[in-house]
Design a protein around this motif. Structure first.
Motif, PDB file in Angstrom:
ATOM      1  N   SER A   9      26.197  33.444 -46.994  1.00 57.28           N
ATOM      2  CA  SER A   9      25.100  33.756 -46.048  1.00 57.28           C
ATOM      3  C   SER A   9      25.163  35.190 -45.538  1.00 57.28           C
ATOM      4  CB  SER A   9      25.143  32.798 -44.850  1.00 57.28           C
ATOM      5  OG  SER A   9      26.405  32.908 -44.186  1.00 57.28           O
ATOM      6  N   GLY A  13      26.826  38.415 -49.777  1.00 58.15           N
ATOM      7  CA  GLY A  13      26.561  37.112 -50.397  1.00 58.15           C
ATOM      8  C   GLY A  13      25.126  37.004 -50.884  1.00 58.15           C
ATOM      9  N   THR A  34      30.198  27.837 -41.128  1.00 59.73           N
ATOM     10  CA  THR A  34      29.719  26.533 -40.639  1.00 59.73           C
ATOM     11  C   THR A  34      29.228  25.623 -41.756  1.00 59.73           C
ATOM     12  OG1 THR A  34      27.545  27.531 -40.376  1.00 59.73           O
ATOM     13  CG2 THR A  34      28.994  27.534 -38.427  1.00 59.73           C
ATOM     14  N   ARG A  36      29.827  24.094 -45.754  1.00 61.49           N
ATOM     15  CA  ARG A  36      30.648  23.940 -46.962  1.00 61.49           C
ATOM     16  C   ARG A  36      29.932  22.948 -47.870  1.00 61.49           C
ATOM     17  NH1 ARG A  36      33.226  25.940 -43.574  1.00 61.49           N
ATOM     18  NH2 ARG A  36      35.089  27.242 -43.795  1.00 61.49           N
ATOM     19  N   ALA A  53      38.991  33.817 -44.276  1.00 57.96           N
ATOM     20  CA  ALA A  53      38.499  32.816 -45.252  1.00 57.96           C
ATOM     21  C   ALA A  53      39.369  32.756 -46.498  1.00 57.96           C
ATOM     22  CB  ALA A  53      37.067  33.151 -45.650  1.00 57.96           C
TER      23      ALA A  53
END
Ligand SMILES: NC(=O)C1=CN([C@@H]2O[C@H](COP(=O)(O)OP(=O)(O)OC[C@H]3O[C@@H](n4cnc5c(N)ncnc54)[C@H](OP(=O)(O)O)[C@@H]3O)[C@@H](O)[C@H]2O)C=CC1
Ligand SMILES: O=C(O)C1=N[C@H](C(=O)O)C[C@H](O)C1
Length: 215
Positions: A9, A13, A34, A36, A53
């Motif tokens: 997002s 990306g 938020t 997956r 991450a």
């Protein structure tokens, strides 16, 4: 190829999704803070997110036993160690900058570093006002070839990524500079790296390795 994307997002990306779709590659797994979602096993995982991450990205790459292309910057020593350990299992391509131009400049610096040993050298990097880290990963990457010289970071507007290396002595000044005209150059580089990674053996690769093997 079917790819997974950590940081889907984000600004990079979104660029990666656009470029990869132009080449008919399918996004089958996507992750952000938020969200997956895994639709099916990816052939490769890309991560352009944040250092926090990375642990999950490595776990995903191990789970799916698929290569990883890592573009996230501001990684610390323990993060690089994690990628080195992963590269025993799958191909890992890591680069702070997936543009061809910066990697050409890196080759130039590596070739001429002895000539510049008596010069004053400084790096100035310019990025958009939303960039979270400073100095840029690219500036750190370039400075490794120059003896870790001073780096100045400018944050302003929507600048995609400009880097200038200034060399000065008593009588002369040389400037080497690179300007990213869009984020597309990074996404195209990530694509080149992904195509390389899915067809090579497990090891730790830089984007310079990808470009040299592409010849
Ligand atoms: N190597 C290269 O060529 C390039 C590298 N970069 C690097 O890529 C990274 C991302 O840049 P950019 O896209 O501009 O940043 P953005 O802030 O626009 O996007 C970051 C993305 O990562 C996600 N994210 C952040 N933290 C986590 C987490 N803990 N778990 C899962 N997802 C997370 C965000 O999700 P959410 O929105 O939910 O927070 C978002 O989708 C930076 O490190 C940047 O330096 C950028 C350009 C080129
Ligand atoms: O955050 C960005 O935008 C960029 N980050 C990378 C870096 O930190 O060097 C690469 C590029 O300059 C764009």
């Amino acid at each position: 190829m079917k790819y997974g994307l950590v940081g889907f997002s984000g600004k990079m990306g979104k660029e990666i999704i656009e470029v990869f779709s132009e080449y008919c590659h399918q996004l089958v797994a996507k992750f952000d803070r938020t969200h997956r979602e895994v639709q099916e096993k990816p052939d490769i995982i890309l991560d352009f997110s944040s250092p926090e991450a990375l642990k999950e990205t490595v776990e995903l790459s191990k789970k799916f036993l698929c290569p990883a292309v890592i573009g996230t910057t501001n990684l610390k020593e323990q993060d690089i160690s994690m990628l080195n350990e992963l590269s025993a299992l799958v191909p890992v391509v890591y680069s702070s900058n997936f543009s061809v131009g910066i990697n050409v400049i890196k080759n130039i610096l590596e070739s001429f570093k002895l000539e510049f040993s008596e010069w004053d050298i400084e790096i100035i990097e310019f990025h958009h006002r939303k960039k979270k880290d400073a100095p840029s990963g690219t500036a750190l990457f370039l400075s490794e070839s120059l003896g870790n010289v001073p780096i100045h970071s400018i944050r302003a507007g929507g600048i995609f990524g400009d880097h200038k290396i200034l060399f000065a002595n008593e009588g002369e000044v040389i400037e080497l500079s690179h300007r990213a005209m869009s984020r597309k150059i990074f996404a195209l580089g990530a694509l080149k790296a992904a195509e390389f990674a899915i067809s090579t053996k497990a090891s730790f690769y830089t984007f310079r390795d990808v470009l040299s093997k592409k010849r």
